[in-house]
Motif scaffolding. Structure first.
Motif, PDB file in Angstrom:
ATOM      1  N   ALA A   1       1.340   9.811 -83.387  1.00 24.51           N
ATOM      2  CA  ALA A   1       2.718  10.265 -83.210  1.00 24.51           C
ATOM      3  C   ALA A   1       2.974  10.676 -81.759  1.00 24.51           C
ATOM      4  CB  ALA A   1       2.991  11.435 -84.155  1.00 24.51           C
ATOM      5  N   GLU A   2       1.995  11.326 -81.136  1.00 21.18           N
ATOM      6  CA  GLU A   2       2.156  11.749 -79.741  1.00 21.18           C
ATOM      7  C   GLU A   2       2.258  10.553 -78.802  1.00 21.18           C
ATOM      8  OE1 GLU A   2      -1.266  14.232 -79.373  1.00 21.18           O
ATOM      9  OE2 GLU A   2      -0.170  16.071 -79.924  1.00 21.18           O
ATOM     10  N   LYS A   3       1.563   9.458 -79.121  1.00 25.30           N
ATOM     11  CA  LYS A   3       1.667   8.252 -78.293  1.00 25.30           C
ATOM     12  C   LYS A   3       3.086   7.677 -78.360  1.00 25.30           C
ATOM     13  CE  LYS A   3      -3.174   6.803 -78.605  1.00 25.30           C
ATOM     14  NZ  LYS A   3      -4.101   5.745 -79.111  1.00 25.30           N
ATOM     15  N   ALA A   4       3.649   7.614 -79.574  1.00 23.68           N
ATOM     16  CA  ALA A   4       5.015   7.108 -79.706  1.00 23.68           C
ATOM     17  C   ALA A   4       6.009   8.019 -78.989  1.00 23.68           C
ATOM     18  CB  ALA A   4       5.377   6.986 -81.183  1.00 23.68           C
ATOM     19  N   LEU A   5       5.775   9.332 -79.089  1.00 20.69           N
ATOM     20  CA  LEU A   5       6.645  10.291 -78.413  1.00 20.69           C
ATOM     21  C   LEU A   5       6.588  10.106 -76.903  1.00 20.69           C
ATOM     22  CD1 LEU A   5       8.464  12.807 -78.534  1.00 20.69           C
ATOM     23  CD2 LEU A   5       6.379  14.206 -78.543  1.00 20.69           C
TER      24      LEU A   5
ATOM     25  N   LEU B   1       3.084   2.038 -76.387  1.00 20.23           N
ATOM     26  CA  LEU B   1       4.115   1.099 -76.835  1.00 20.23           C
ATOM     27  C   LEU B   1       3.796   0.567 -78.224  1.00 20.23           C
ATOM     28  CD1 LEU B   1       6.663  -0.488 -76.244  1.00 20.23           C
ATOM     29  CD2 LEU B   1       5.279  -2.200 -75.069  1.00 20.23           C
ATOM     30  N   SER B   2       2.534   0.263 -78.475  1.00 17.58           N
ATOM     31  CA  SER B   2       2.141  -0.239 -79.781  1.00 17.58           C
ATOM     32  C   SER B   2       2.420   0.798 -80.866  1.00 17.58           C
ATOM     33  CB  SER B   2       0.652  -0.606 -79.773  1.00 17.58           C
ATOM     34  OG  SER B   2       0.228  -1.034 -81.049  1.00 17.58           O
ATOM     35  N   ALA B   3       2.083   2.063 -80.609  1.00 14.64           N
ATOM     36  CA  ALA B   3       2.332   3.125 -81.584  1.00 14.64           C
ATOM     37  C   ALA B   3       3.826   3.263 -81.868  1.00 14.64           C
ATOM     38  CB  ALA B   3       1.759   4.448 -81.076  1.00 14.64           C
ATOM     39  N   PHE B   4       4.631   3.156 -80.812  1.00 10.68           N
ATOM     40  CA  PHE B   4       6.080   3.271 -80.980  1.00 10.68           C
ATOM     41  C   PHE B   4       6.625   2.109 -81.818  1.00 10.68           C
ATOM     42  CE2 PHE B   4      10.195   1.698 -79.461  1.00 10.68           C
ATOM     43  CZ  PHE B   4      11.011   2.749 -79.861  1.00 10.68           C
ATOM     44  N   ILE B   5       6.253   0.879 -81.460  1.00  8.60           N
ATOM     45  CA  ILE B   5       6.793  -0.290 -82.149  1.00  8.60           C
ATOM     46  C   ILE B   5       6.408  -0.277 -83.630  1.00  8.60           C
ATOM     47  CG2 ILE B   5       6.596  -2.798 -82.351  1.00  8.60           C
ATOM     48  CD1 ILE B   5       6.456  -2.932 -79.322  1.00  8.60           C
ATOM     49  N   ARG B   6       5.160   0.051 -83.915  1.00 12.85           N
ATOM     50  CA  ARG B   6       4.720   0.056 -85.312  1.00 12.85           C
ATOM     51  C   ARG B   6       5.444   1.139 -86.108  1.00 12.85           C
ATOM     52  NH1 ARG B   6       0.665  -3.453 -85.636  1.00 12.85           N
ATOM     53  NH2 ARG B   6      -0.488  -3.891 -83.711  1.00 12.85           N
TER      54      ARG B   6
ATOM     55  N   VAL C   1       8.443   2.579 -85.442  1.00 12.46           N
ATOM     56  CA  VAL C   1       9.873   2.298 -85.600  1.00 12.46           C
ATOM     57  C   VAL C   1      10.089   1.136 -86.565  1.00 12.46           C
ATOM     58  CG1 VAL C   1      11.950   1.544 -84.388  1.00 12.46           C
ATOM     59  CG2 VAL C   1      10.460   3.273 -83.365  1.00 12.46           C
ATOM     60  N   SER C   2       9.237   0.115 -86.459  1.00 10.13           N
ATOM     61  CA  SER C   2       9.342  -1.005 -87.399  1.00 10.13           C
ATOM     62  C   SER C   2       9.138  -0.535 -88.826  1.00 10.13           C
ATOM     63  CB  SER C   2       8.308  -2.076 -87.040  1.00 10.13           C
ATOM     64  OG  SER C   2       8.292  -3.100 -88.005  1.00 10.13           O
ATOM     65  N   ARG C   3       8.139   0.329 -89.012  1.00 13.86           N
ATOM     66  CA  ARG C   3       7.870   0.856 -90.349  1.00 13.86           C
ATOM     67  C   ARG C   3       9.072   1.644 -90.867  1.00 13.86           C
ATOM     68  NH1 ARG C   3       3.175   5.283 -91.997  1.00 13.86           N
ATOM     69  NH2 ARG C   3       2.769   4.469 -94.086  1.00 13.86           N
ATOM     70  N   THR C   4       9.634   2.507 -90.013  1.00 15.12           N
ATOM     71  CA  THR C   4      10.773   3.322 -90.428  1.00 15.12           C
ATOM     72  C   THR C   4      11.972   2.456 -90.783  1.00 15.12           C
ATOM     73  OG1 THR C   4      10.016   5.114 -88.992  1.00 15.12           O
ATOM     74  CG2 THR C   4      12.302   5.210 -89.741  1.00 15.12           C
TER      75      THR C   4
ATOM     76  N   LYS D   1      10.607  -7.525 -84.589  1.00 12.11           N
ATOM     77  CA  LYS D   1      10.491  -8.770 -83.823  1.00 12.11           C
ATOM     78  C   LYS D   1       9.430  -8.658 -82.726  1.00 12.11           C
ATOM     79  CE  LYS D   1      14.063  -7.932 -80.305  1.00 12.11           C
ATOM     80  NZ  LYS D   1      15.310  -8.459 -79.715  1.00 12.11           N
ATOM     81  N   HIS D   2       9.099  -7.425 -82.328  1.00 11.59           N
ATOM     82  CA  HIS D   2       8.079  -7.233 -81.295  1.00 11.59           C
ATOM     83  C   HIS D   2       6.676  -7.100 -81.884  1.00 11.59           C
ATOM     84  CE1 HIS D   2      11.199  -6.601 -78.268  1.00 11.59           C
ATOM     85  NE2 HIS D   2      11.790  -5.746 -79.099  1.00 11.59           N
ATOM     86  N   LEU D   3       6.597  -6.969 -83.200  1.00 11.98           N
ATOM     87  CA  LEU D   3       5.296  -6.733 -83.824  1.00 11.98           C
ATOM     88  C   LEU D   3       4.344  -7.906 -83.657  1.00 11.98           C
ATOM     89  CD1 LEU D   3       5.766  -4.878 -87.229  1.00 11.98           C
ATOM     90  CD2 LEU D   3       4.401  -4.160 -85.272  1.00 11.98           C
ATOM     91  N   ARG D   4       4.865  -9.122 -83.755  1.00  6.66           N
ATOM     92  CA  ARG D   4       3.993 -10.301 -83.711  1.00  6.66           C
ATOM     93  C   ARG D   4       3.192 -10.339 -82.417  1.00  6.66           C
ATOM     94  NH1 ARG D   4       6.687 -15.930 -85.098  1.00  6.66           N
ATOM     95  NH2 ARG D   4       6.953 -14.740 -87.030  1.00  6.66           N
ATOM     96  N   THR D   5       3.850 -10.023 -81.310  1.00  7.29           N
ATOM     97  CA  THR D   5       3.139 -10.030 -80.021  1.00  7.29           C
ATOM     98  C   THR D   5       2.035  -8.994 -80.007  1.00  7.29           C
ATOM     99  OG1 THR D   5       5.122 -10.773 -78.866  1.00  7.29           O
ATOM    100  CG2 THR D   5       3.396  -9.718 -77.539  1.00  7.29           C
ATOM    101  N   HIS D   6       2.341  -7.787 -80.461  1.00  5.92           N
ATOM    102  CA  HIS D   6       1.340  -6.718 -80.425  1.00  5.92           C
ATOM    103  C   HIS D   6       0.224  -6.961 -81.437  1.00  5.92           C
ATOM    104  CE1 HIS D   6       3.048  -3.776 -77.564  1.00  5.92           C
ATOM    105  NE2 HIS D   6       4.144  -4.478 -77.800  1.00  5.92           N
ATOM    106  N   ASP D   7       0.537  -7.572 -82.568  1.00  4.36           N
ATOM    107  CA  ASP D   7      -0.509  -7.927 -83.529  1.00  4.36           C
ATOM    108  C   ASP D   7      -1.454  -8.953 -82.922  1.00  4.36           C
ATOM    109  OD1 ASP D   7       0.409  -6.215 -85.428  1.00  4.36           O
ATOM    110  OD2 ASP D   7       1.558  -7.724 -86.541  1.00  4.36           O
ATOM    111  N   ALA D   8      -0.890  -9.928 -82.195  1.00  4.21           N
ATOM    112  CA  ALA D   8      -1.719 -10.953 -81.571  1.00  4.21           C
ATOM    113  C   ALA D   8      -2.626 -10.346 -80.497  1.00  4.21           C
ATOM    114  CB  ALA D   8      -0.839 -12.040 -80.952  1.00  4.21           C
TER     115      ALA D   8
END
Length: 601
Positions: free
Chosen positions: A360-364, A455-460, A462-465, A569-576
């Protein structure tokens, strides 16, 4: 509200009892070794590897059942190539002996017919079976799909150095008092292997191994005491559901789920389950309770709820769904971001849940890098008048505290932040990506990786939410999917919580059944904000099922949709990227990659 309809013919002509397994197979029941027919086979060849052009020169086999020999098969095979001298010396098979023998395209079909319907047995089975399968494929003969036992592999699990110096066929033949001495001729070696097989059966029988399934999965790591408890599974049905191991005080030790309760629980007492902590758990268990579920999804959801309720000590995951963190955009004149442990009814915006405070702190941190909202924790009045903090001097805060920004301008920036939380993630992705590129150009790769993780923590998150919010705001979603037996499994989901599950009976009217299921479904109140009426983990399981192939929406009460420009839409890049990082680790242990600091030169 939108409505769709299922086929009115809800299922196949098979009976209601056949929803899952239709009829218990021998595999499910466990096939006693005494009732099975085994074909023990041995080959002689011109070399050690079929990939190097080695050919079969002899096939020998013995068919046995219940300790009785039913038949034997033996034939030399013309390899149409020279037999190397050292092979001729080893086996006694010469070029002149095979000159008039049938070729493999005649010998192999005859052997396959002899072995049809049996369990194939060989000593070092990958060698013999590998040759047979290769030539079957080469000649265009379909491989019968034999179940295979390897006496060498089995012996390594039960034969000690006191019994035999090694697990070679010649050594095992002596250890088990075989009536035939192996001599590198196919039929003699097959006969010796039969005696070894029966010797292994006798030894394993004293350890509680009596079926083919137990034999195939046997390992000495499963204790005899553990095997003796397999009677705990006997009253469980061959149905999907949840099982609970309990101790002598009726405390829940472990909760699991399976498509076949009886088969899965039996595996804990044989050899499929070799985890040491599970062996310890089985040793304590005195009872196994089974809960039959209508569908696999219902079983998965029940498992989560039971783990959260009982918090069994042998379950490692999902025990504390309440221990989560949320990222909150406060609802006040000068909004700020903060980490909280729960969502309350305060009209604020929330992102999460996060399973750990660190993530959570990383996303913050990613949000604070992009949007310079204030980071002080106290509530500011509409017209604050005090000196700015160090963050303002570093241009990381717009400093509403000293009047550097007016209320409307600050609100405009907060609106963009809120938009990145609820509908898209573009500004955060762009800002952090630019920062990463700059650090990489300066060869500051460790610093760049810090921003990448943020950035990865944030994207995951927000996508989840955004995905959770899309479902939890729907008062009801009814969906169905046809299973492998042709029956329709139906689920009623309310505010993200599974409220009812069922399988439409064969002769039932689909529409009437669905309405009855809806009427009997659990009454569910909406959660606060993006919080599901269930746990986030449960709602995500429901989401994965709803998004799986073949699912048909029957009814949607509300609007189930995700933002077109959302974070997903940004998840695919970070998953790869993450998958690429993992693939570079040359070890099985992939929990983390430590940062190595090189000394300055």
């Amino acid at each position: 509200m939108t409505t769709a309809h299922l086929d009115e013919t809800a299922g196949s002509p098979a009976g209601e009892a056949g929803r899952w397994a239709m009829q218990m197979s021998f595999d499910e029941l466990g096939r006693p070794l005494r009732d099975l027919t085994f074909c023990v086979v041995d080959l002689e060849t011109t070399g050690a590897a079929v990939s190097q052009g080695s050919m079969i020169t002899e096939i020998g086999a013995v068919k046995v059942r219940g300790g009785e020999v039913l038949g034997e098969f033996q034939t030399l095979v013309n390899p149409h190539s020279e037999i190397p001298p050292f092979i001729a010396v080893l086996t006694g098979i010469t070029n002149s002996m095979v000159a008039s023998a049938p070729p493999i395209d005649s010998a192999l079909p005859a052997f396959l017919e002899f072995a049809r319907g049996t369990v194939l047995v060989a000593h070092n089975a990958p060698f013999d079976v590998g040759f047979l399968k290769h030539f079957a494929e080469t000649l265009g003969h379909p491989w019968p799909g034999f179940e295979v036992l390897d006496t060498a592999r089995l012996a390594r699990r039960v034969v000690t150095r006191d019994d035999a110096p090694n697990c070679k066929l010649s050594s095992l033949a002596v250890a088990f008092g075989a009536s035939t001495t192996p001599n590198h001729r196919a039929l003699s070696d097959a006969r010796a292997t039969v005696d070894v097989l029966h010797g292994l059966f006798e030894r394993l029988g004293s350890l509680g191994v009596h079926t083919l399934e137990e034999l195939q999965t046997f390992t000495s790591r499963v204790s005899t005491a553990q095997r003796r408890k397999r009677h705990l599974a006997e009253d469980l049905p061959h149905s999907p559901g949840v099982y609970l191991f309990r101790d002598d005080r009726d405390r829940v030790l472990y909760v699991g789920t399976s498509r076949d309760l009886r088969a899965r629980v039996r595996s804990y007492f044989t050899a499929s389950e070799t985890r040491s902590r599970m062996g310890e758990m089985v040793g304590i268990a005195t009872r196994v309770e089974g809960i039959v579920c209508a569908t696999p999804l219902e079983a998965e959801v029940r498992e989560l709820r039971l783990i959260a309720l009982h918090k069994p000590r042998y379950n490692r995951r999902s025990r504390f769904p309440e221990k989560v963190h949320w990222l909150k955009l406060t609802n006040e004149p000068w909004p700020r971001l903060s980490l909280v442990r729960q969502v309350i009814d305060d009209d604020a915006d929330y992102v999460g849940p996060f399973s750990s405070r660190k993530r959570a702190e990383k996303a913050l941190a990613a949000l604070h890098e992009t949007f310079p909202v204030r980071q002080c924790s106290e509530r500011l009045p509409l017209h604050p008048s005090r000196s700015a903090c160090v963050l303002a001097e570093m241009h990381r805060c717009l400093a509403p505290c000293d009047g550097s920004i007016d209320l409307d301008s600050y609100a405009e920036m907060v609106a963009e932040l809120r938009d990145n939380l609820l509908a898209r993630a573009d500004e955060v992705v762009e800002a952090i990506s630019v920062r990463m590129d700059a650090l990489s150009r300066d060869e500051r790769y460790e610093d760049a990786s810090v921003h990448r993780d943020r950035l990865s923590a944030f994207i995951r998150a927000v996508s989840r939410t955004q995905r959770l919010r899309a479902l939890t705001r729907c008062a009801e979603v009814v969906a169905a999917q046809r299973d492998d037996t042709g029956h329709w499994g139906v689920h009623v989901v309310r505010f993200g919580r599974l409220a009812a599950s069922g399988v439409i009976p064969v002769d039932a009217h689909a529409g009437e059944y669905v309405e009855t299921l809806r009427a009997s479904a659990e009454t569910v109140a909406a959660g606060l904000g993006p919080t599901p009426a269930a746990t986030a983990e449960e709602t995500e399981k429901v989401l994965r099922w709803l998004e799986s192939p073949g699912v048909r929406l029957v009814r949607v009460d509300g609007e189930w949709s995700c933002p077109v420009r959302g974070a997903a839409k940004h998840l695919r890049t970070h998953d790869a990227v993450e998958q690429s990082r993992l693939s570079m680790v040359p070890f099985d242990e992939r929990r983390s990659l430590p940062t190595v600091h090189q000394p300055a030169r």
